[in-house]
Write an enzyme that holds these catalytic residues in place. Structure first.
Site, PDB file in Angstrom:
ATOM      1  N   ARG A  18       0.836  -1.201   0.000  1.00 57.97           N
ATOM      2  CA  ARG A  18       0.000   0.000   0.000  1.00 57.97           C
ATOM      3  C   ARG A  18       0.866   1.245   0.000  1.00 57.97           C
ATOM      4  O   ARG A  18       2.014   1.206   0.486  1.00 57.97           O
ATOM      5  CB  ARG A  18      -0.943  -0.001   1.207  1.00 57.97           C
ATOM      6  CG  ARG A  18      -0.225  -0.031   2.540  1.00 57.97           C
ATOM      7  CD  ARG A  18      -1.020  -0.675   3.635  1.00 57.97           C
ATOM      8  NE  ARG A  18      -1.368  -2.039   3.356  1.00 57.97           N
ATOM      9  CZ  ARG A  18      -0.552  -3.075   3.519  1.00 57.97           C
ATOM     10  NH1 ARG A  18       0.691  -2.870   3.954  1.00 57.97           N
ATOM     11  NH2 ARG A  18      -0.924  -4.282   3.246  1.00 57.97           N
ATOM     12  N   HIS A 241      12.656  -2.714   7.789  1.00 59.38           N
ATOM     13  CA  HIS A 241      12.019  -3.981   8.109  1.00 59.38           C
ATOM     14  C   HIS A 241      10.657  -3.656   8.694  1.00 59.38           C
ATOM     15  O   HIS A 241      10.553  -2.900   9.666  1.00 59.38           O
ATOM     16  CB  HIS A 241      12.843  -4.782   9.106  1.00 59.38           C
ATOM     17  CG  HIS A 241      12.268  -6.143   9.374  1.00 59.38           C
ATOM     18  ND1 HIS A 241      12.316  -6.735  10.606  1.00 59.38           N
ATOM     19  CD2 HIS A 241      11.620  -7.016   8.565  1.00 59.38           C
ATOM     20  CE1 HIS A 241      11.721  -7.923  10.541  1.00 59.38           C
ATOM     21  NE2 HIS A 241      11.292  -8.106   9.313  1.00 59.38           N
ATOM     22  N   ASP A 242       9.600  -4.210   8.120  1.00 61.85           N
ATOM     23  CA  ASP A 242       8.252  -3.780   8.478  1.00 61.85           C
ATOM     24  C   ASP A 242       7.957  -3.921   9.966  1.00 61.85           C
ATOM     25  O   ASP A 242       7.259  -3.075  10.544  1.00 61.85           O
ATOM     26  CB  ASP A 242       7.192  -4.503   7.641  1.00 61.85           C
ATOM     27  CG  ASP A 242       7.361  -6.011   7.596  1.00 61.85           C
ATOM     28  OD1 ASP A 242       8.180  -6.551   8.350  1.00 61.85           O
ATOM     29  OD2 ASP A 242       6.653  -6.653   6.787  1.00 61.85           O
ATOM     30  N   THR A 265       0.561 -11.443   8.672  1.00 61.76           N
ATOM     31  CA  THR A 265       0.883 -12.768   8.164  1.00 61.76           C
ATOM     32  C   THR A 265       1.756 -13.521   9.176  1.00 61.76           C
ATOM     33  O   THR A 265       1.565 -14.705   9.425  1.00 61.76           O
ATOM     34  CB  THR A 265       1.606 -12.662   6.814  1.00 61.76           C
ATOM     35  OG1 THR A 265       0.747 -12.008   5.880  1.00 61.76           O
ATOM     36  CG2 THR A 265       1.975 -14.032   6.277  1.00 61.76           C
ATOM     37  N   GLY A 412      -2.587  -5.161  11.168  1.00 58.74           N
ATOM     38  CA  GLY A 412      -3.851  -5.592  10.595  1.00 58.74           C
ATOM     39  C   GLY A 412      -4.545  -6.692  11.361  1.00 58.74           C
ATOM     40  O   GLY A 412      -5.776  -6.853  11.275  1.00 58.74           O
TER      41      GLY A 412
END
Length: 496
Positions: A18, A241-242, A265, A412
């Protein structure tokens, strides 16, 4: 009137990406999704790759959508992705091949090969990183032992976000938080472990200099700026890094000791430390020491998260029965509690495939009721994840000597209210859930520091607390959950 900053955050997850535009007036953040796209791995001749050129196309689409909606005046750009995966450039800075996906099977057997060359404890003591089959170290060892021609021809290795930054700016640098995921970076001395890599015969001349979150990498190349109709916008090294970006957004300002779950995830569960914890206990629990913003350490455990539900849903879709996540949660809530339980990190659950079938096989193997309906399978996954979180909290408290009374869940995964509720019940701790777009927000906060809009991440966390809704869940039915947890421990012990 104070300046209103515009920060553009690109956040790539394992299944989607996104472009999020943030507007910051000095007190509150407003986040707007400008572009969303799928991130689909491609299987070619049995090898699993990322479609990196298409993903860069989506970056350009995200910028164009900002331009076309009147938000041309972007102050800077930041990019975060998953860790461990990399791209290779040749001597002319051309991409050699599409990067491998971390779920590719080429790393099978690489643990044994690596430990023949370097002692396992030495690897952990130098890098502080937990042993995961997908770490860059084992990917490169697999490429070397397999005679990968791309690796032989390579002039430069760049981690995924650094590759996108290079496409934007032409500058080749490696950002610290992503470098730390490779299991090739010295967590104490802030340098590549070149001697360790030499022992394994892995090239070190392809590695680049490391930059830290908040440093400006460069500016959008002139020809690209002209193509997109923008100025040469600065590109900032965020916590690329997310998980590093997600942790930066945890709304726990002025708190030294807090525990978090970055839920998506994967579930990344851990605490923030000032220095690495490379004790024997940390290694025993397979905890990892990844880099964070302001040179903190994300002391955490990788847990197989919503992947289990996502992959189950993909299987049902292939069978012609596509249901929304909300409908699956509704059916799971109607299923009987604690009928079936699994170890979310069981090896058979790590790769794509028929996840419901694998879960049924696990339950049959461990002498449990075999879940048949979709609701029973999703409830099995959700309860088992909650128990894995409980086990991790207990381990964190044992290793760090701290007590954690609140579990902060961001990302999320907080949309799944059932898992948030189950986490409170299983851990016996208050769960604070939010914000949803944690990774994008953390990305933005580092951009804001780089531009001088805020002083530091602690100030940024106060901004997050003032800008986004946080939901609280209190533990319930403690005796029932405690008894079920003891049974879960017995079940997973059968498959160790």
């Amino acid at each position: 009137m104070s300046k209103v900053y515009k920060f553009l955050a690109f956040d790539f997850g394992a299944s989607s990406g996104r472009a999020m535009l943030a507007k910051f007036d000095g007190e509150r953040l407003e986040l707007e999704e400008k572009h969303r796209f799928s991130n689909d791995p491609v299987n070619i001749n049995g090898d699993l790759h990322w479609d990196v050129l298409r993903l860069f196309f989506e970056i350009k689409q995200g910028i164009l959508k900002c331009v076309n909606s009147g938000d041309r005046d972007i102050d800077c750009i930041g990019i975060d992705t998953w860790g461990v995966d990399y791209g290779l450039l040749d001597k002319n800075d051309k991409l050699i091949t599409n990067p491998y996906h971390y779920r590719d099977t080429r790393t099978e057997g690489m643990y044994d090969k690596a430990f023949e060359l370097v002692d396992k404890e030495e690897i952990f003591n130098r890098t502080g990183i937990a042993f995961n089959w997908f770490n860059t170290l084992y990917q490169l060892l697999a490429a070397k032992l397999g005679g990968d021609t791309g690796l032989k021809e390579a002039k430069t290795l760049l981690m995924m976000p650094d590759l996108f930054n290079f496409f934007l700016t032409g500058v080749k640098k490696t950002e610290y938080t992503n470098a730390s995921t490779t299991q090739m970076y010295d967590s104490v001395n802030y340098e590549w472990c070149t001697d360790l890599l030499d022992k394994m015969g892995i090239r070190t001349d392809i590695l680049t200099d490391v930059v830290f979150p908040g440093e400006i990498i460069g500016r959008v190349k002139p020809e690209l700026a002209e193509e997109l109709g923008i100025e040469q916008i600065p590109v900032v090294a965020v916590a690329s890094h997310d998980t590093g970006s997600a942790v930066a957004s945890v709304p726990a300002p002025d708190q030294k000791d807090f525990i978090y779950i970055s839920s998506g995830t994967w579930s990344l569960m851990g605490v923030e430390l000032d220095k690495p914890n490379i004790t024997r206990d940390a290694m025993k629990y397979n905890f990892t020491n990844e880099g964070g913003v302001e040179k903190t350490i994300r002391f955490l455990k990788n847990i197989m998260g919503l992947w289990l539900i996502q992959e189950s849903r993909r299987q049902w879709d292939r069978e012609g029965e596509l249901l929304s996540f909300d409908e699956l949660e509704r059916q799971a809530n109607e299923a009987k509690p604690f009928e079936s339980l699994i170890d979310p990190d069981y090896p058979a659950f790590q790769t794509p495939g028929n996840m419901p079938k694998r879960i049924r096989e696990y339950c049959k193997m461990t002498g449990q009721k075999v879940p048949e309906t979709k609701g029973e399978i999703v409830r099995c996954i959700a309860q088992s994840l909650a128990f894995k979180y409980r086990q991790t909290v207990d381990g964190m408290e044992e290793v760090t000597g701290n007590k954690y009374n609140v579990v902060n869940i961001v990302g999320g995964g907080i949309k799944d209210k059932m898992i948030c509720r189950f986490t409170a019940n299983a851990t016996g701790r208050t769960v604070s859930a939010g914000p949803v777009e944690a990774t994008s927000i953390g990305n933005v906060l580092v951009q804001a520091v780089a531009m001088g809009a805020i002083k530091d991440i602690n100030e940024g966390r106060r901004v997050v607390k003032n800008s986004f809704d946080i939901t609280t869940y209190e533990p319930q039915d403690r005796e029932e959950w405690e008894a079920a947890y003891e049974r879960w421990l017995e079940i997973i012990a059968k498959t160790k």
